[in-house]
Write an enzyme that holds these catalytic residues in place. Structure first.
Site, mmCIF file in Angstrom:
data_model
loop_
_atom_site.group_PDB
_atom_site.id
_atom_site.type_symbol
_atom_site.label_atom_id
_atom_site.label_comp_id
_atom_site.label_asym_id
_atom_site.label_seq_id
_atom_site.Cartn_x
_atom_site.Cartn_y
_atom_site.Cartn_z
ATOM 1 N N GLU A 1 -9.771 5.708 1.274
ATOM 2 C CA GLU A 1 -10.007 4.628 0.273
ATOM 3 C C GLU A 1 -10.401 2.963 1.449
ATOM 4 O OE1 GLU A 1 -6.690 3.031 -1.981
ATOM 5 O OE2 GLU A 1 -8.219 2.352 -3.651
ATOM 6 N N CYS B 1 -8.084 0.163 -7.960
ATOM 7 C CA CYS B 1 -7.892 1.381 -7.617
ATOM 8 C C CYS B 1 -8.229 3.047 -8.494
ATOM 9 C CB CYS B 1 -5.839 1.388 -8.688
ATOM 10 S SG CYS B 1 -6.320 0.731 -9.796
ATOM 11 N N LYS C 1 7.228 -9.488 -8.139
ATOM 12 C CA LYS C 1 6.723 -10.102 -7.791
ATOM 13 C C LYS C 1 4.871 -10.062 -7.521
ATOM 14 C CE LYS C 1 5.507 -9.352 -2.662
ATOM 15 N NZ LYS C 1 4.800 -10.234 -3.316
ATOM 16 N N GLU D 1 1.556 3.152 -8.586
ATOM 17 C CA GLU D 1 -0.084 3.044 -8.740
ATOM 18 C C GLU D 1 -0.403 3.115 -7.108
ATOM 19 O OE1 GLU D 1 -3.404 2.686 -8.428
ATOM 20 O OE2 GLU D 1 -3.235 0.967 -10.284
HETATM 21 P P1 NAI Z 1 -0.166 -4.208 -0.110
HETATM 22 O O1 NAI Z 1 0.582 -2.081 -0.688
HETATM 23 O O2 NAI Z 1 0.202 -4.522 1.336
HETATM 24 O O3 NAI Z 1 0.289 -5.038 -1.373
HETATM 25 C C1 NAI Z 1 0.776 -4.757 -2.780
HETATM 26 C C2 NAI Z 1 1.901 -5.207 -3.003
HETATM 27 O O4 NAI Z 1 2.903 -5.347 -2.046
HETATM 28 C C3 NAI Z 1 1.989 -7.468 -2.560
HETATM 29 O O5 NAI Z 1 2.698 -7.622 -3.596
HETATM 30 C C4 NAI Z 1 2.970 -7.082 -1.554
HETATM 31 O O6 NAI Z 1 3.184 -8.515 -1.556
HETATM 32 C C5 NAI Z 1 3.763 -5.922 -1.177
HETATM 33 N N1 NAI Z 1 4.556 -5.422 0.142
HETATM 34 C C6 NAI Z 1 3.787 -5.283 0.803
HETATM 35 N N2 NAI Z 1 5.077 -5.500 2.021
HETATM 36 C C7 NAI Z 1 5.465 -5.304 1.601
HETATM 37 C C8 NAI Z 1 6.704 -4.121 2.130
HETATM 38 N N3 NAI Z 1 7.079 -3.867 2.792
HETATM 39 N N4 NAI Z 1 7.967 -4.464 0.879
HETATM 40 C C9 NAI Z 1 7.621 -5.127 -0.874
HETATM 41 N N5 NAI Z 1 6.526 -5.329 -1.049
HETATM 42 C C10 NAI Z 1 5.474 -4.888 -0.146
HETATM 43 O O7 NAI Z 1 -1.423 -3.868 -0.010
HETATM 44 P P2 NAI Z 1 -2.642 -4.841 0.927
HETATM 45 O O8 NAI Z 1 -2.100 -5.197 2.191
HETATM 46 O O9 NAI Z 1 -2.769 -6.293 0.033
HETATM 47 O O10 NAI Z 1 -4.855 -4.201 0.645
HETATM 48 C C11 NAI Z 1 -3.992 -3.218 2.122
HETATM 49 C C12 NAI Z 1 -4.778 -1.473 0.787
HETATM 50 O O11 NAI Z 1 -4.175 -1.289 -0.414
HETATM 51 C C13 NAI Z 1 -6.345 -2.240 0.538
HETATM 52 O O12 NAI Z 1 -7.178 -1.662 1.735
HETATM 53 C C14 NAI Z 1 -6.292 -0.588 -0.460
HETATM 54 O O13 NAI Z 1 -6.805 0.630 -0.122
HETATM 55 C C15 NAI Z 1 -4.836 -0.490 -0.799
HETATM 56 N N6 NAI Z 1 -4.125 -1.190 -2.312
HETATM 57 C C16 NAI Z 1 -4.285 -0.468 -3.944
HETATM 58 C C17 NAI Z 1 -3.940 -1.076 -4.644
HETATM 59 C C18 NAI Z 1 -3.911 -0.534 -5.923
HETATM 60 O O14 NAI Z 1 -4.895 -1.437 -6.933
HETATM 61 N N7 NAI Z 1 -3.830 0.807 -5.967
HETATM 62 C C19 NAI Z 1 -4.114 -2.438 -4.069
HETATM 63 C C20 NAI Z 1 -3.657 -3.288 -3.645
HETATM 64 C C21 NAI Z 1 -3.931 -2.456 -2.466
#
Ligand code: NAI
Ligand code: MG
Length: 480
Positions: free
Chosen positions: A382, A282, A173, A248
């Protein structure tokens, strides 16, 4: 034209026919209309992955044949590198040069794990006369993979390649903010001979498709990359089905610079570590810990670079592209304001660019926050944007203390000519990776990658990643 889901080797509309718009962050224009996976699409995809697993068309194929198909995927990614890089650049906003690297790294994942498909070995365990005991590493089953928008093709390949090399099947996904290249990866895999159902790709919303996938009783493993908050939620969902998770979750990684370091290479390394992908990485080196006697020189060098950097649309191949979304842009800008209120000083950037041509995109200037102290929010949280928090230190012990004063522990960079300092820090810093006089190593495909503390658990990349996608069966034979 609507981009469709990929389920069981076929393109499919969402079960309810709904779609969502994907935006080009450089302009705010709609880049694509994409099918929005529902819970019932997740059911179909998990069923397809389960059927493909049980048919043994993939996991039961000769391992070398799995490797050949994966090598074909690597070659095709390289053959189509320019098209894929352009798409990634439009979808995510990153400079074309960085998107090209991402495609090469994605190809490298398939190449690396193609070579491993026929080398996943077990052990024999001595029990004495009359016994033969051996272990077999079997595929763990259906791997659910929820990935973010910051490196879609790289992170997609990083999870899919070791999973399918191990004989698993996958439901992937991608993030709603940048799903395009994950779909292309799914198409390419099919064209290269990956059997139907082995890789299903379901773009959709996190709380809907993501949650349906993470809580599905038909998955056997979950790989998640994203925020701590969502990581905790999906780990709980998976726990209800005793599904193991690889997490991660990003970080607040320090680059630790001593006054004896080569300042040219250090300034380049420190700048790239934070400004690559507009800081939305990240493993971004988002804290600079600098020995006080080198502080002014290094900050002057970094400011000069930051001010010179060309910010613009990814496909114009600037030094830095936009932030992924309006929401993320607001988060970044808000953090800079928080930093100023906390007493930090903006040494470069600190605002959106004034260029009218960039007004519709989600651009932000490369930003240096100086005079940060270790407990400020901008040193602890972050930001996920092009904002470097600069913290001076006076000696080695203080540097180690500040580096470890974090809820995160993903990566640390150390810059010095003194091997004793470097090795002391490498042994005491609580992070999953340490780089000395570099930060990263060309994608790091071969190196185990993952977090200490709230940066996550489990390891991706390298041979260690296979532990997530295989399960060990012990067979004991008595023949006396
Ligand atoms: P997010 O954690 O919401 O999104 C990451 C993935 O999780 C996406 O595919 C999203 O559709 C999915 N997701 C979101 N809510 C979910 C749920 N309830 N159940 C299952 N899957 C779900 O991250 P977002 O909103 O894009 O970014 C927010 C913050 O997260 C950023 O500002 C950053 O600090 C952090 N982040 C860290 C990343 C990394 O590489 N470790 C990558 C993206 C975001
Ligand atoms: Mg979110």
């Amino acid at each position: 034209m609507t981009e469709q889901l990929i389920i069981d080797g076929n393109k499919a509309a969402a079960s309810d026919g709904k779609t969502f718009d994907v935006y080009d962050p450089s302009s705010g224009d709609v880049l694509a209309v994409v099918a929005k996976a529902t819970k019932s699409d997740v059911d179909r995809a998990v069923d397809a992955a389960h059927t493909a697993l049980e048919s043994r068309a993939w996991g039961g194929a000769p391992p070398a044949e799995r490797g050949r198909i994966m090598m074909r995927i690597a070659h095709t990614l390289r053959d189509r590198a320019e098209e894929l890089a352009t798409l990634e650049s439009r979808d995510n906003g990153k400079p074309l040069k960085q998107a090209r690297t991402d495609v090469q790294v994605a190809a490298r994942y398939f190449e690396f794990f193609a070579g491993i498909a026929d080398k996943i070995m077990g052990n024999t365990i001595p029990l004495g006369p009359g016994f033969l005991d051996y272990t077999v590493r079997e595929p763990i089953g259906v791997s659910a993979q929820i990935i973010p928008w910051n490196y879609p093709i790289q992170i997609g390949a990083r999870g899919v390649a070791p999973a399918i090399a191990s004989g698993c099947t996958v439901v992937l996904k991608p993030a709603e903010d940048a799903p395009m290249t994950a779909l292309r990866l799914g198409e390419i895999a099919l064209e290269c001979g990956l059997p139907a159902g082995v890789l299903n790709v379901l773009p959709g919303m996190g709380p809907e498709a993501g949650a349906a996938l993470a809580s599905h009783s038909g998955i056997n493993q979950l790989t998640f990359t994203g925020s701590v908050e969502v990581g905790i939620a999906v780990a709980k969902m998976a726990a209800d089905n005793i599904v193991p998770v690889v997490m991660e979750l990003g970080g607040k990684s320090p680059n630790i610079v001593f006054a004896d370091a080569d300042m040219d290479t250090t300034a380049t390394g420190v700048a790239n570590a934070i400004f690559q992908n507009a800081g939305q990485t990240c493993s971004a080196g988002s804290r600079l810990l600098v020995e006080r006697t080198a502080h002014d020189e290094l900050v002057a060098r970094l400011s000069e670079r930051a001010i010179r950097m060309r910010v613009g649309p990814g496909v114009s191949d600037p030094d830095m592209g936009p932030i992924i979304s309006k929401k993320q842009l607001e988060t970044v800008d808000n953090y800079v304001k928080i930093g100023e209120r906390e007493g930090a000083r903006v040494a470069a950037g600190g605002a959106r660019p004034s260029d009218a041509a960039l007004a519709n995109g989600y651009f932000y200037q490369p930003t240096l926050l100086d005079r940060v102290s270790p407990d400020m929010r901008v040193a602890q949280e972050e930001i996920f944007g092009p904002v470097l928090a600069i913290i001076p230190f006076d000696d080695l012990e203080e540097a180690i203390g500040i580096a470890n004063r974090s809820q995160y522990g993903l990566v640390a960079g150390i810059w010095t000519r003194d091997i004793n300092k470097a090795m002391t820090i490498a042994s005491r810093v609580k992070t999953g990776q340490v780089y000395i006089n570099t930060y990263g190593a060309g994608g790091g495909v071969e190196l185990p990658f993952g977090g200490y503390k709230k940066s996550g658990y489990g390891r991706e990349k390298g041979l260690d990643s296979l532990a997530s996608y295989t399960q060990i069966k012990n067979v004991c034979v008595r023949f006396a």
